[in-house]
Design a protein around this motif. Structure first.
Motif, short mmCIF file in Angstrom:
data_model
loop_
_atom_site.label_atom_id
_atom_site.label_comp_id
_atom_site.label_asym_id
_atom_site.label_seq_id
_atom_site.Cartn_x
_atom_site.Cartn_y
_atom_site.Cartn_z
N SER A 126 1.02 -1.00 0.07
CA SER A 126 0.07 0.05 -0.08
C SER A 126 0.84 1.35 -0.06
O SER A 126 0.50 2.15 -0.53
CB SER A 126 -0.90 0.06 1.00
OG SER A 126 -0.35 0.01 2.47
N THR A 127 2.15 1.24 0.54
CA THR A 127 2.98 2.27 0.61
C THR A 127 3.39 2.63 -0.94
O THR A 127 3.28 3.96 -1.18
CB THR A 127 4.12 2.01 1.29
OG1 THR A 127 3.69 1.64 2.74
CG2 THR A 127 5.16 3.11 1.33
N ALA A 128 3.41 1.63 -1.65
CA ALA A 128 3.87 1.95 -3.01
C ALA A 128 2.57 1.98 -4.16
O ALA A 128 2.61 2.35 -5.21
CB ALA A 128 4.63 0.75 -3.63
N SER A 129 1.43 2.00 -3.46
CA SER A 129 0.00 2.12 -4.36
C SER A 129 -0.27 3.62 -4.66
O SER A 129 -0.46 4.29 -3.43
CB SER A 129 -1.00 1.40 -3.78
OG SER A 129 -2.10 1.72 -4.34
N GLU A 130 -0.47 3.93 -5.66
CA GLU A 130 -0.70 5.18 -6.00
C GLU A 130 -2.29 5.60 -5.82
O GLU A 130 -2.67 6.60 -5.38
CB GLU A 130 -0.68 5.87 -7.43
CG GLU A 130 0.78 5.96 -7.96
CD GLU A 130 0.69 6.14 -9.40
OE1 GLU A 130 -0.16 6.28 -10.31
OE2 GLU A 130 2.10 6.13 -9.94
N HIS A 131 -3.00 4.64 -5.75
CA HIS A 131 -4.50 4.42 -5.45
C HIS A 131 -4.57 4.84 -4.11
O HIS A 131 -5.77 5.52 -3.75
CB HIS A 131 -5.08 3.43 -6.06
CG HIS A 131 -4.89 3.06 -7.62
ND1 HIS A 131 -5.47 3.72 -8.54
CD2 HIS A 131 -4.27 2.06 -8.32
CE1 HIS A 131 -5.18 3.42 -9.74
NE2 HIS A 131 -4.39 2.39 -9.49
N VAL A 132 -4.12 4.20 -3.36
CA VAL A 132 -4.33 4.26 -1.93
C VAL A 132 -3.83 5.59 -1.37
O VAL A 132 -4.61 6.35 -0.57
CB VAL A 132 -3.40 3.08 -1.04
CG1 VAL A 132 -3.40 3.63 0.41
CG2 VAL A 132 -3.82 1.62 -1.37
N GLY A 133 -2.78 6.11 -2.00
CA GLY A 133 -2.31 7.46 -1.51
C GLY A 133 -3.43 8.45 -2.14
O GLY A 133 -3.46 9.36 -1.52
N ARG A 134 -4.09 8.36 -3.27
CA ARG A 134 -5.14 9.19 -3.57
C ARG A 134 -6.24 9.21 -2.70
O ARG A 134 -6.67 9.99 -2.34
CB ARG A 134 -5.47 8.79 -4.99
CG ARG A 134 -4.72 9.23 -6.15
CD ARG A 134 -5.14 9.00 -7.61
NE ARG A 134 -4.24 9.13 -8.64
CZ ARG A 134 -3.87 8.09 -9.51
NH1 ARG A 134 -4.43 6.92 -9.24
NH2 ARG A 134 -3.01 8.29 -10.31
N GLU A 135 -6.53 8.05 -2.24
CA GLU A 135 -7.83 7.77 -1.26
C GLU A 135 -7.62 8.44 0.05
O GLU A 135 -8.39 9.29 0.45
CB GLU A 135 -8.13 6.42 -1.08
CG GLU A 135 -8.71 5.68 -2.30
CD GLU A 135 -8.82 4.16 -2.14
OE1 GLU A 135 -9.18 3.61 -3.18
OE2 GLU A 135 -8.17 3.85 -1.17
N VAL A 136 -6.37 8.61 0.63
CA VAL A 136 -6.01 9.15 1.62
C VAL A 136 -5.85 10.76 1.31
O VAL A 136 -6.38 11.24 2.48
CB VAL A 136 -4.52 8.61 2.18
CG1 VAL A 136 -3.88 9.48 3.35
CG2 VAL A 136 -4.37 7.25 2.52
N LYS A 137 -5.23 10.95 0.29
CA LYS A 137 -5.35 12.42 -0.06
C LYS A 137 -6.95 12.92 0.06
O LYS A 137 -7.20 14.07 0.46
CB LYS A 137 -4.50 12.92 -1.14
CG LYS A 137 -4.69 14.08 -1.91
CD LYS A 137 -3.79 15.25 -1.01
CE LYS A 137 -3.51 16.49 -1.69
NZ LYS A 137 -4.80 17.13 -2.23
N ILE A 138 -7.72 12.06 -0.66
CA ILE A 138 -9.06 12.66 -0.89
C ILE A 138 -9.80 13.01 0.56
O ILE A 138 -10.34 13.91 1.02
CB ILE A 138 -10.10 11.68 -1.62
CG1 ILE A 138 -9.56 11.83 -3.07
CG2 ILE A 138 -11.44 11.92 -1.64
CD1 ILE A 138 -10.15 10.64 -3.90
N ALA A 139 -9.35 11.94 1.53
CA ALA A 139 -9.97 11.73 2.88
C ALA A 139 -9.54 13.18 3.57
O ALA A 139 -10.12 13.74 4.36
CB ALA A 139 -9.77 10.54 3.65
N LEU A 140 -8.16 13.41 3.35
CA LEU A 140 -7.76 14.59 4.07
C LEU A 140 -8.24 15.97 3.42
O LEU A 140 -8.64 16.83 4.36
CB LEU A 140 -5.93 14.56 3.96
CG LEU A 140 -5.10 13.70 4.74
CD1 LEU A 140 -3.83 13.65 4.35
CD2 LEU A 140 -5.48 13.84 6.12
N ASP A 141 -8.44 15.93 2.21
CA ASP A 141 -8.96 17.13 1.56
C ASP A 141 -10.36 17.42 2.39
O ASP A 141 -11.01 18.45 2.14
CB ASP A 141 -8.91 16.93 0.21
CG ASP A 141 -7.43 17.19 -0.44
OD1 ASP A 141 -6.64 17.70 0.25
OD2 ASP A 141 -7.56 16.54 -1.55
N LYS A 142 -11.05 16.34 2.57
CA LYS A 142 -12.39 16.48 3.16
C LYS A 142 -12.42 16.25 4.65
O LYS A 142 -13.62 16.25 5.21
CB LYS A 142 -13.22 15.26 2.59
CG LYS A 142 -13.55 15.28 0.79
CD LYS A 142 -14.30 14.08 0.59
CE LYS A 142 -14.59 14.25 -0.95
NZ LYS A 142 -15.06 15.34 -1.23
#
Length: 232
Positions: A92-108
């Motif tokens: 998951s550390t290397a996953s762009e998709h997981v990173g995007r989901e975390v970023k969306i959650a932080l933005d919200k």
């Protein structure tokens, strides 16, 4: 969650908001579960535990529904969720998709709970995004051994969110030592960081034992692996 590696871009990864709702209690908090597909078995176990504890869990591929783009379903689910739980692993550390989901959650402004499956360094996007987020370790397995700490941390995060929502004008709580991320990036741990430095007891004992018989001891390893922190 990450997009399935077998079918990149297919509408089979994340979940539809309604289908992710709890089986019995529609009023229960909805948790968005983000993970890499290599950790799907652990994600399934965690989903089961969280549902037994009364939470609704949104994850893929179980909860993807209809013909709407899976990307929009992911965004909608994160928006509807009370918080995001992310499984942290080498994958998951290397996953762009997981990173995007975390970023969306932080933005919200969603609370985030990183759940670390193994003692792995967090780097890249996740390291940047989770700098000030407290995590929970759930190793050694099985996950059920760590059920109480998971329930406590989720409860604490949801309570903090409810308190902030009830008084939007209240200043944010100061970060305590328990809410500061243990990940230092490339910076070395110092003596004042001792409370957040753990998991190297055996290695430290080995090094000290060798120093009893050797005048010079060379400690080597890749950049960022923690050489300076161990020596200090």
């Amino acid at each position: 969650m990450a997009v399935p590696k077998t079918r990149p871009g297919a509408a089979l990864h994340h979940t539809h908001v309604e289908s992710g709702r709890a089986r019995n209690d529609e009023s229960a908090p909805l948790l968005f579960l983000s993970y890499d597909t290599d950790n799907q078995a652990e994600a399934q176990d965690l989903r089961h535990i969280l549902q037994e504890d009364g939470y609704q869990v949104w994850m893929a591929p179980e909860d993807i529904r209809g013909t709407r783009p899976w990307t929009q379903q992911i965004v909608d689910a994160i928006s509807a969720a009370s918080m995001l739980v992310v499984l942290v692993s080498a994958e998951s550390t290397a996953s762009e998709h997981v990173g995007r989901e975390v970023k969306i959650a932080l933005d919200k402004a969603k609370p985030i709970l990183p759940v670390r499956l193994k003692e792995v360094p967090v780097s890249g996007t996740l390291e940047y995004l989770l700098t000030l987020v407290q995590w929970v370790d759930v190793f050694p397995p099985p996950l059920n051994l760590h059920r109480s700490i998971l329930k406590q941390r989720i409860g604490d995060l949801l309570a903090d969110r409810a308190e902030a929502a009830s008084d939007p004008t209240a200043p944010p709580k100061p970060l305590s030592s328990s809410t500061v991320s243990p990940y230092q990036g490339l910076a070395a741990f110092q003596q004042e960081d001792a409370a957040r430095f753990y998991g190297r007891d055996e290695l430290v004992a080995t090094l000290l034992g060798r120093l009893e018989n050797e005048r010079v001891l060379v400690v080597g390893g890749p950049s960022g692996s923690g050489k300076s922190s161990v020596v200090r």
